[in-house]
Design an enzyme around this catalytic site. Structure first.
Site, mmCIF file in Angstrom:
data_model
loop_
_atom_site.group_PDB
_atom_site.id
_atom_site.type_symbol
_atom_site.label_atom_id
_atom_site.label_comp_id
_atom_site.label_asym_id
_atom_site.label_seq_id
_atom_site.Cartn_x
_atom_site.Cartn_y
_atom_site.Cartn_z
ATOM 1 N N HIS A 123 13.125 32.577 50.596
ATOM 2 C CA HIS A 123 14.700 33.326 50.802
ATOM 3 C C HIS A 123 15.296 32.184 50.886
ATOM 4 C CE1 HIS A 123 13.444 36.837 52.153
ATOM 5 N NE2 HIS A 123 13.741 37.604 51.450
ATOM 6 N N ASP A 171 6.574 41.035 47.560
ATOM 7 C CA ASP A 171 5.319 41.398 48.114
ATOM 8 C C ASP A 171 3.755 42.095 47.587
ATOM 9 O OD1 ASP A 171 6.030 40.679 50.432
ATOM 10 O OD2 ASP A 171 7.381 42.069 51.205
HETATM 11 C C1 PEP Z 1 9.289 41.685 47.222
HETATM 12 O O1 PEP Z 1 8.638 42.455 47.932
HETATM 13 O O2 PEP Z 1 9.573 41.939 45.817
HETATM 14 C C2 PEP Z 1 10.721 41.844 47.652
HETATM 15 C C3 PEP Z 1 11.926 42.655 46.485
HETATM 16 O O3 PEP Z 1 11.596 41.679 48.283
HETATM 17 P P1 PEP Z 1 11.612 40.704 49.756
HETATM 18 O O4 PEP Z 1 11.376 39.357 48.710
HETATM 19 O O5 PEP Z 1 12.770 40.981 50.354
HETATM 20 O O6 PEP Z 1 10.272 41.027 50.212
HETATM 21 MG MG MG Z 2 8.983 42.267 49.740
#
Ligand code: PEP
Ligand code: MG
Length: 584
Positions: free
Chosen positions: A204, A469
């Site tokens: 993040h 993910d």
């Molecule tokens: C992902 O998992 O690709 C996604 C867009 O969500 P996040 O990065 O918030 O887990």
């Molecule tokens: Mg995700």
């Protein structure tokens, strides 16, 4: 940002030798500036005591340092825009620690027991940190990290070493790692770029750096010992190359590249009004991912055709508590109103025990595989209902979509639909208008969801593939663990097969399918994803124009051939070779 590249002057009087370091480009852009190095080691202080006659002087040093740091925080807070409440609350909680009189009194008492100001700070902060770290409560453990940061910054100010956020002004910040809070604070202070030793492009912090359009390179081993404070740095967030104390020749090359970048940006600006359409007429919808309030402005400027992902849990993370229905309603409404008539896709809270503690299991060995996303929401129906009510209330102009995170079973969708119906009944009774056909979609971010996509498609309105993910769960590679980052690969043939499976299911059932993970913005992935049948891409707003440029240079027919060939490949390296790229 540097506007006039001709003004660059590099002081080479020190005759420092140039070195070039290579890392992972995690936020695009080209900057130069002096280095501010955040020392990673915890501060080790001698235990010996000061003389009684020096107590007064030490108390004065402490007061001055606290005052300076408070000023710094207040200054940063004043720079935060009114609509960025989530950002402000992070800064406010830091400020509370520095103005906590009971805590400060304990530090002063230690000085009166003849400990130096540094020693007193370390003892009192460490006491609190140890206490918090022993807690089973994840939020309290996170708080310990926050305290550790403030401790180090207070000591830095005390020693006049200026290692506080304000020091990032017009500088390139070098750190072992940076938290999202650090990114926010350094952005407020006017930092030009970030270099870290660890981190992942899907973390993040990196996502936030891209949101703020601050160039970043991660994964430069031992950066904090190789680079010294005030070293001159050229940071290339396109290639991941860092030039330390550049020679005149490197500076000239930088100036030329910077000029090209500016020309390129000007040309890109003209793209904002054009459609994202392939050379042979296939229309692709380009949307924005929203992490912080400021993202929506950039999304609008760059002509986003909607918001493909709002990470609503950012509100929880920044507040350290669940936002009320009203707070959620206000944020969602400001997003929906500003981009109307385009739609906003709000993802329900994707939160796990690593990020939030209330109502969570006390301890989970693997929070990423545990009680998170839809699992948490269906357990805390009270929280889920408040969020759905906020979303339904915002939906009355029919430009809202609701998206569910971490789906693995059909019954999760069924249960959610029942809760949505209950919320609709409540709102109807209260005479509150809403979109009765609020589109409901799901994240495809587990292999289970991708494999089920064909069977689930008739029951939902859209799919959004979360490749961050999906890669983590398909390859069993922790996306935040730098030890395995070299095998975290969204171009892995299995991940690509799951994308294809999902897009086939969506196309067969005539529902939209987007990719909202970081792969959507990857330069080597545009043609491939289009060829795999993806018709919508959602990326960090700063990436929209580059992506549009690539779409407009892509042939749909060629993309389909490319995707067919890639899907036959078993080896990751061969995929990369076929796509003509090697770095990641
Ligand atoms: C992902 O998992 O690709 C996604 C867009 O969500 P996040 O990065 O918030 O887990
Ligand atoms: Mg995700």
């Amino acid at each position: 940002m540097i506007n006039n590249v001709k003004k660059i002057e590099f002081n080479n009087k020190t005759k420092a030798t140039q070195s070039i370091l290579r890392g992972i480009p995690s936020s695009p852009g080209l900057v130069h500036g002096k280095a501010v190095v955040l020392e990673p080691e915890s501060i080790i202080l001698p235990d010996e005591k000061i003389e009684t006659k020096n107590i007064h002087e030490e108390l004065d040093r402490l007061e001055t340092a606290i005052r300076d740091l408070i000023q710094e925080f207040v200054h940063a807070l004043s720079k935060v825009k009114d609509d960025a409440k989530n950002v402000a609350s992070v800064l406010e909680s830091d400020l509370m620690i520095l103005t906590d009189e009971t805590f400060l009194k304990k530090i002063r008492n230690k000085i009166e027991e003849c400990f130096s100001a540094e020693n007193a700070i370390v003892q009192e902060f460490d006491h609190q940190i140890h206490f918090l770290l022993k807690s089973n409560d994840h939020i309290l453990r996170e708080r310990a990290n926050e305290l550790d940061h403030i401790k180090e910054r207070l000591i830095s100010v005390l020693r006049n070493r200026c290692i506080f956020y304000g020091s990032g002004k017009n500088s390139i910040v070098i750190a072992q790692s940076l938290t999202p809070t650090d990114i926010v604070n350094f952005k407020e202070a006017g930092a030009l770029g970030f270099i870290t030793e660890v981190g992942g492009i899907t973390s993040h912090s990196s996502i936030l750096a891209r949101s703020y359009e601050i160039p970043e390179v991660i994964g430069i081993k031992e950066a904090t010992s190789i680079i010294k404070d005030n070293d001159k740095i050229i940071l290339d967030g396109y290639t991941g190359s860092i030039t330390v104390n550049p020679t005149k020749k490197s500076v000239s090359a930088y100036v030329a590249k910077k000029q090209k970048e500016q020309e390129h940006k000007k040309q890109l600006g003209e793209l904002a009004k054009l459609k994202a359409v392939t050379t042979d007429g296939k229309q692709i919808r380009l949307m924005a991912n929203i992490n912080v309030s400021e993202d929506i402005e950039t999304a609008l400027i760059y002509g986003a055709e909607g918001v493909g992902l709002v990470r609503s849990e950012q509100l929880i993370i920044s507040k350290n508590s669940i936002p009320s229905e009203e707070e959620q309603f206000n944020w969602f409404k400001s997003l929906a109103d500003s981009i109307f008539p385009e739609f906003v896709t709000i993802r329900a809270f994707d939160i796990g025990s690593d990020k939030y503690s209330e109502g969570m299991p006390k301890h989970e060995q693997n929070p990423a595989l545990g009680f998170r996303g839809i699992r948490f929401l269906l357990h805390r129906v009270d929280i889920f209902k408040e969020q759905i009510r906020a979303i339904l209330r915002v939906s009355k102009n029919k430009n809202i979509r609701l998206m569910l995170p971490l789906i693995t079973c059909y019954n999760e969708i069924e249960k959610t639909k029942k809760i949505i119906e209950e919320c609709k009944k409540e709102l109807s009774k209260e005479n509150i208008p809403f979109d009765n056909n609020l589109p409901l979609g799901i994240m495809i971010e587990t292999p289970a969801a991708a494999i089920l996509s064909e069977k689930i498609a008739p029951f939902i309105d859209f799919f959004s593939i979360g490749t961050n993910d999906l890669t983590q769960y398909t390859l069993a590679v922790d996306r935040t663990n730098e030890y395995v980052s070299s095998i975290y690969d969204s171009f892995h043939p299995t991940v690509l097969s799951l994308i294809k499976l999902t897009s086939d299911a969506a196309n067969k059932h005539n529902i939209p399918v987007s990719v909202c993970g970081e792969l959507a913005g990857h330069a080597a992935a545009t043609s491939l994803l289009i060829g795999l049948g993806i018709t919508e891409l959602s990326v960090s707003p700063s990436m929209l124009l580059e992506l549009k440029k690539r779409v407009r240079e892509t042939s749909y027919q060629d993309s389909k051939k490319l995707a067919d060939e890639i899907l036959k490949i078993a080896n990751c390296e061969d995929v990369r070779q076929k796509l003509s790229f090697t770095n990641e």
